[in-house]
Design a protein around this motif. Structure first.
Motif, PDB file in Angstrom:
ATOM      1  N   TYR A 117     -25.138  -7.497  16.115  1.00  0.00           N
ATOM      2  CA  TYR A 117     -24.634  -7.996  17.400  1.00  0.00           C
ATOM      3  C   TYR A 117     -23.415  -7.187  17.839  1.00  0.00           C
ATOM      4  N   HIS A 118     -22.479  -6.964  16.917  1.00  0.00           N
ATOM      5  CA  HIS A 118     -21.279  -6.188  17.241  1.00  0.00           C
ATOM      6  C   HIS A 118     -21.628  -4.733  17.567  1.00  0.00           C
ATOM      7  N   ASN A 168     -23.106  -4.500  21.112  1.00  0.00           N
ATOM      8  CA  ASN A 168     -22.108  -4.734  22.146  1.00  0.00           C
ATOM      9  C   ASN A 168     -20.942  -3.751  22.104  1.00  0.00           C
ATOM     10  N   ARG A 186     -26.938  -9.996  10.851  1.00  0.00           N
ATOM     11  CA  ARG A 186     -27.232 -10.202  12.279  1.00  0.00           C
ATOM     12  C   ARG A 186     -25.969 -10.092  13.128  1.00  0.00           C
TER      13      ARG A 186
END
Length: 67
Positions: free
Chosen positions: A22-23, A26, A18
């Motif tokens: 997320y990285h 973004n 997860r």
């Protein structure tokens, strides 16, 4: 360019899958791509910097814990 899965990147970097997603979302993993709903990470990509902050408190001293 060779690709690895989010799971493989997570295992390689010691993160959860997860957090890798997320990285990716973004833009913190250079050249990561989402293809057909699946994130692909370049095999030679660097682990993203951990930009989380602490809670702002100084660690308690050992003397304070004893008394």
């Amino acid at each position: 360019m060779e690709w690895i899965s989010v799971k493989e990147a997570a295992d390689k970097w010691g993160l959860t899958p997860r957090m890798v997603v997320y990285h990716c979302v973004n833009g913190r993993i250079k050249d990561a791509q989402k293809i057909a709903g699946v994130w692909l990470v370049p095999r030679d990509a660097a682990r993203p910097e951990d930009r989380r902050k602490g809670n702002g408190r100084e660690p308690a001293s050992q003397d304070a814990k004893k008394g």
